[in-house]
Design an enzyme around this catalytic site. Structure first.
Site, PDB file in Angstrom:
ATOM      1  NE  ARG A  60      -3.693   0.622   2.116  1.00 16.57           N
ATOM      2  CZ  ARG A  60      -4.875   0.564   2.782  1.00 16.57           C
ATOM      3  NH1 ARG A  60      -5.184   1.266   3.968  1.00 16.57           N
ATOM      4  NH2 ARG A  60      -5.901  -0.046   2.247  1.00 16.57           N
ATOM      5  CG  HIS A  89      -8.194  -0.213  -2.292  1.00 18.31           C
ATOM      6  ND1 HIS A  89      -7.521  -1.324  -2.025  1.00 18.31           N
ATOM      7  CD2 HIS A  89      -8.938   0.146  -1.122  1.00 18.31           C
ATOM      8  CE1 HIS A  89      -7.768  -1.840  -0.786  1.00 18.31           C
ATOM      9  NE2 HIS A  89      -8.530  -0.761  -0.116  1.00 18.31           N
ATOM     10  CD  GLN A 132     -12.822  -2.098   0.246  1.00 19.77           C
ATOM     11  OE1 GLN A 132     -11.901  -1.994   0.999  1.00 19.77           O
ATOM     12  NE2 GLN A 132     -14.025  -2.932   0.311  1.00 19.77           N
ATOM     13  CG  ASP A 156     -13.690   5.931  -0.334  1.00 19.22           C
ATOM     14  OD1 ASP A 156     -13.600   5.993   0.993  1.00 19.22           O
ATOM     15  OD2 ASP A 156     -12.864   5.770  -1.102  1.00 19.22           O
ATOM     16  CB  CYS A 180     -14.227   0.734   0.849  1.00 17.78           C
ATOM     17  SG  CYS A 180     -13.612   2.498   0.708  1.00 17.78           S
ATOM     18  NE  ARG A 190     -10.005  -5.532   1.272  1.00 17.27           N
ATOM     19  CZ  ARG A 190      -8.931  -4.571   1.621  1.00 17.27           C
ATOM     20  NH1 ARG A 190      -9.866  -3.566   2.297  1.00 17.27           N
ATOM     21  NH2 ARG A 190      -7.904  -4.649   1.509  1.00 17.27           N
TER      22      ARG A 190
HETATM   23  N1  NVA Z   1     -10.296   6.402  -0.862  1.00 14.27           N
HETATM   24  C1  NVA Z   1      -9.807   5.903   0.465  1.00 14.27           C
HETATM   25  C2  NVA Z   1     -10.059   4.432   0.571  1.00 14.27           C
HETATM   26  C3  NVA Z   1      -9.581   3.839   1.833  1.00 14.27           C
HETATM   27  C4  NVA Z   1      -9.811   2.419   2.083  1.00 14.27           C
HETATM   28  C5  NVA Z   1      -8.365   6.301   0.403  1.00 14.27           C
HETATM   29  O1  NVA Z   1      -7.588   6.164  -0.261  1.00 14.27           O
HETATM   30  O2  NVA Z   1      -7.994   6.887   1.621  1.00 14.27           O
HETATM   31  N1   CP Z   2     -10.888  -0.430   3.266  1.00 10.55           N
HETATM   32  C1   CP Z   2      -9.595  -0.497   3.411  1.00 10.55           C
HETATM   33  O1   CP Z   2      -8.849  -0.794   2.621  1.00 10.55           O
HETATM   34  O2   CP Z   2      -9.477  -0.333   4.822  1.00 10.55           O
HETATM   35  P1   CP Z   2      -8.033   0.026   5.444  1.00 10.55           P
HETATM   36  O3   CP Z   2      -7.594   1.317   5.010  1.00 10.55           O
HETATM   37  O4   CP Z   2      -8.173  -0.084   6.681  1.00 10.55           O
HETATM   38  O5   CP Z   2      -7.199  -1.052   5.148  1.00 10.55           O
END
Ligand code: NVA
Ligand code: CP
Length: 303
Positions: A100, A127, A130, A219, A259, A287
C-alpha cells in the site's frame, strides 16, 4: 510465469469469475489450503490500514505462509536505492509481496522487476482487492453481479477507478455520481468505455446515479494523503451524501456499501450506515476471503 494483481484488469473476465467463486467457496468451507507453506509474503504500508493489514496477515497465516512486515526504513520505493535494485534483492528472499503506497506507477515498476507476485493493497490510483471483496459481497447478497445497477457516489478516487476497471471486465451498469471537479481518472474511464462490457455513466446529478439502483456505494471524500483538501472536497461533494432521502430513489432492496473507514455524517449518515440496507461489515469480512482467493491464484500460477 509469475502473475501480479496490481489492477482488476490484470485478470481476465474468466479469471475474475473463477477467483470470486473460489472466495465464496473458501468462505463457506474454510478448507486448509497450504499453498503458502514455507513461503514468505512481505507486507508494506506507506499509509495507515486496519482492514488491509489485518486481513492480509490473517489470510497469509491461514494459507500456511509467513507474513513479513517491512517498514519504510527498509523499503521506500526508490529513495534509498532504485526500485529495480530493491526488487532484485527482495526476489532472493521472499515469494510474494503486498504493498500500500502513494504512487501507482512505482508499484507497476516494482511488479515489473520483481520475480515474485505483487499485489496492490491500495495506491492513489486504485484499490483492486477492495473491489474484488465488494463484488463478492454483491454476489452473496444479490445472487449475481451481471446487470446490477451500481451507483458510486462521491469522490472520483481510487475506489471509483477500480470500479471502472471492474466494469471493463464484467457486464454491469455503473453510474458514478460526482462533481465536475472531482472526476475519476480519465484514462481508466476511457478504457472502461472502450472495453464495451458495461453501461457507464458519469454524472453530477446524484438522483440520476441512484435511480432504481441495486447498490449504492460511497467512500470518504478526502482520501489518505489528501486531508489538506478536505474542506474543498466537502464543499464540492455536499450534494452526494448517502442519506435516507437519497435511498428512497433507489430500488427498495438496495444494498449500501462503503469500503471503510467512514467519515460518518459526511459522505454517509449514521442512519444509513447502521440501517437495514447496509452491508459494510460483510464487505470488510470479504476482504479476507477475496484476498485469500487472489493469493491462491497467484501462488498456483507463479510458484
Ligand atoms: N479512498 C480511500 C480508501 C480507503 C480504503 C483512501 O484512499 O483513503
Ligand atoms: N478498506 C480499506 O482498505 O481499509 P483500510 O484502509 O483500513 O485497510
Amino acid at each position: 510465469m509469475k502473475r501480479d494483481f496490481v489492477a482488476v484488469t490484470d485478470f481476465s473476465e474468466a479469471e475474475i469469475r473463477e477467483t470470486l467463486k473460489l472466495a465464496i467457496d473458501i468462505k463457506k468451507k474454510p478448507h486448509h489450503l497450504d499453498v503458502l507453506a514455507g513461503k514468505t509474503v512481505a507486507c508494506i504500508f506507506h499509509k495507515p490500514s486496519l482492514r488491509t493489514r489485518v486481513s492480509f496477515e490473517v489470510g497469509i497465516q491461514q494459507l500456511g505462509g509467513h507474513s513479513l512486515y517491512i517498514t519504510k526504513d527498509e523499503f521506500d520505493l526508490g529513495v534509498r536505492e532504485t526500485i529495480h535494485d530493491a526488487a532484485k534483492v527482495l526476489s532472493r528472499y521472499i515469494q510474494m509481496l503486498m504493498i500500500r503506497t502513494f504512487s501507482h506507477q512505482s508499484v507497476v515498476e516494482l511488479a515489473h522487476y520483481a520475480d515474485f507476485p505483487v499485489i496492490n493493497g491500495l495506491t492513489d490510483l486504485s484499490h483492486p482487492c477492495q473491489i474484488m471483496a465488494d463484488i463478492q459481497t454483491i454476489i452473496e447478497h444479490k445472487g449475481k453481479i451481471d446487470g446490477m445497477k451500481i451507483a458510486y457516489l462521491g469522490d472520483g478516487n481510487n475506489i471509483a477507478n477500480s470500479w471502472l476497471e471492474a466494469a471493463a471486465r464484467l457486464p454491469f451498469d455503473l453510474r458514478i455520481g460526482t462533481s465536475k471537479e472531482t472526476p475519476p481518472d480519465q484514462k481508466i474511464l476511457d478504457e472502461a468505455i472502450k472495453a464495451g462490457k458495461s453501461k457507464i455513466l458519469v454524472t453530477d446529478d446524484p438522483a440520476k446515479a441512484v435511480v432504481n439502483a441495486d447498490v449504492i456505494y460511497t467512500d470518504v471524500w478526502a482520501s489518505m494523503g489528501q486531508k489538506h483538501l478536505a474542506e474543498q472536497k466537502a464543499r464540492l461533494l455536499a450534494d452526494f451524501q448517502v442519506n435516507a432521502k437519497l435511498l428512497h430513489k433507489a430500488d427498495a432492496d438496495v444494498i449500501v456499501m462503503h469500503c471503510l473507514p467512514a467519515n460518518r455524517g459526511q459522505e454517509i449518515t449514521d442512519e444509513v450506515i447502521d440501517g437495514p440496507h447496509s452491508v459494510v461489515f460483510d464487505q470488510a469480512e470479504n476482504r479476507l476471503h477475496a484476498q485469500k482467493a487472489i493469493m491462491i491464484k497467484l501462488a498456483r500460477e507463479s510458484f
